[in-house]
Enzyme design. Structure first.
Site, PDB file in Angstrom:
ATOM      1  CG  ASN A  10      27.405  28.585  39.573  1.00  0.00           C
ATOM      2  OD1 ASN A  10      26.526  28.931  40.366  1.00  0.00           O
ATOM      3  ND2 ASN A  10      28.562  28.042  39.946  1.00  0.00           N
ATOM      4  CE  LYS A  12      30.911  30.669  40.696  1.00  0.00           C
ATOM      5  NZ  LYS A  12      32.359  30.678  40.782  1.00  0.00           N
ATOM      6  CG  HIS A  96      31.004  24.959  41.954  1.00  0.00           C
ATOM      7  ND1 HIS A  96      31.945  25.691  42.652  1.00  0.00           N
ATOM      8  CD2 HIS A  96      30.914  25.510  40.730  1.00  0.00           C
ATOM      9  CE1 HIS A  96      32.390  26.655  41.852  1.00  0.00           C
ATOM     10  NE2 HIS A  96      31.788  26.572  40.691  1.00  0.00           N
ATOM     11  CD  GLU A  98      32.814  29.013  43.963  1.00  0.00           C
ATOM     12  OE1 GLU A  98      31.587  29.158  43.992  1.00  0.00           O
ATOM     13  OE2 GLU A  98      33.547  29.541  43.086  1.00  0.00           O
ATOM     14  CD  GLU A 166      33.140  24.918  36.969  1.00  0.00           C
ATOM     15  OE1 GLU A 166      32.793  25.915  36.334  1.00  0.00           O
ATOM     16  OE2 GLU A 166      32.837  24.733  38.155  1.00  0.00           O
ATOM     17  N   GLY A 172      37.075  32.199  38.356  1.00  0.00           N
ATOM     18  CA  GLY A 172      37.066  33.571  38.839  1.00  0.00           C
ATOM     19  C   GLY A 172      38.417  34.268  38.787  1.00  0.00           C
ATOM     20  CB  SER A 209      38.299  32.580  33.557  1.00  0.00           C
ATOM     21  OG  SER A 209      38.582  32.858  34.925  1.00  0.00           O
TER      22      SER A 209
HETATM   23  P1  PGA Z   1      33.786  31.868  36.557  1.00  0.00           P
HETATM   24  O1  PGA Z   1      33.112  30.680  37.442  1.00  0.00           O
HETATM   25  O2  PGA Z   1      33.163  31.783  35.190  1.00  0.00           O
HETATM   26  O3  PGA Z   1      33.397  33.134  37.291  1.00  0.00           O
HETATM   27  O4  PGA Z   1      35.247  31.618  36.534  1.00  0.00           O
HETATM   28  C1  PGA Z   1      32.867  29.414  36.893  1.00  0.00           C
HETATM   29  C2  PGA Z   1      32.247  28.513  37.928  1.00  0.00           C
HETATM   30  O5  PGA Z   1      32.627  28.585  39.109  1.00  0.00           O
HETATM   31  O6  PGA Z   1      31.358  27.700  37.602  1.00  0.00           O
END
Ligand code: PGA
Length: 246
Positions: A10, A12, A96, A98, A166, A172, A209
């Site tokens: 992803n 983003k 997601h 976010e 997640e 992150g 992560s």
């Molecule tokens: P990350 O993000 O691997 O940077 O923690 C995962 C995600 O938001 O899908």
């Protein structure tokens, strides 16, 4: 039913034209030495068409990061599932954290988007996960099971889809749950899926992560059917070792 693991990247809101080379490097490596799993990239919508053109016929599948529930209309700035499909995408990430947090998307919004994805012939990758406060309160299983029940419409019956667990606090942050903690949630999600979509075999991805140094352990977990990778998917050199761990 056993399905191949899915490792999805992803991107983003990251990536300009000069990032296409990362996708091309990944694709070339997987042509030279095929992966044991499905591999997908979800670049920003502005890059999908160009990535489709530059990876044509290659092993990397492409997807969007969100879609609007309606097919067309007065929704300035939004992108429909049909538009993603038209650009050459085959998958779409929905719900997601976010989007749920920054755009206030509810489970019902996510379910409507899943129906839109199916209407357009896209494979939805539906994200769920608890916040840090919910995690600390011991509420993770309850919250995630509720999200799965309410974000996945009946229309998914008989269709190909994936779920991504997640934990919001792991995204992150460089922090991940213990393997036992990941497995507990994945088993709870599998049991929930089995009641509504028996025998679906839908892969349950872990996200938050995931890096080269923890991928093998996580991907070996019970009911872990792949990974949804953010930061470590932006460069082929970081993403490829995760793909190889599957
Ligand atoms: P990350 O993000 O691997 O940077 O923690 C995962 C995600 O938001 O899908």
């Amino acid at each position: 039913m056993s399905t191949r693991k899915l490792i999805a990247g992803n991107w983003k809101m990251n990536g300009l034209a000069d990032s296409l080379v990362e996708a091309e490097t990944l694709s070339r490596a997987l042509i030279e030495e095929p992966a044991n799993c499905r591999v997908a990239l979800h670049p920003p919508a502005t890059l999908i068409q160009r990535m489709v053109a530059s990876l044509k016929g290659g092993p990397v599948e492409l997807g969007g990061q969100d879609c609007q529930a309606e097919a067309s209309g007065a929704f300035t700035g939004d992108i429909s599932a049909e538009m993603l499909r038209d650009a050459g995408a085959h998958l779409v990430i929905l719900g997601h954290s976010e989007r749920r947090t920054l755009h206030h998307e509810t489970d019902a919004d996510v379910a409507a988007k899943v129906e839109a994805a199916l209407r357009a012939g896209l494979e939805p990758l539906i994200c769920v996960g608890e916040t840090l406060i919910q995690h600390q309160a011991g509420d993770a299983v309850r919250v995630v099971v509720r999200q799965v029940k309410q974000s996945l419409p009946e229309a998914l019956k008989g269709r190909r889809f994936a779920v991504a667990y997640e934990p919001v606090w792991a995204i992150g942050s460089g922090q991940t749950p213990s393997l036992a903690g990941i497995e507990e949630l994945h088993i709870a999600i599998r049991e929930t899926l089995e009641t509504t979509f028996p025998g679906s075999g839908a892969p349950i991805l872990y996200g938050g992560s995931v890096k080269a140094d923890n991928a093998a352990e996580i991907l070996g977990g019970k009911e872990v059917g792949g990974a949804l990778v953010g930061g470590a998917s932006l460069r082929a050199a970081d993403f490829l070792p995760i793909v190889r761990a599957a």
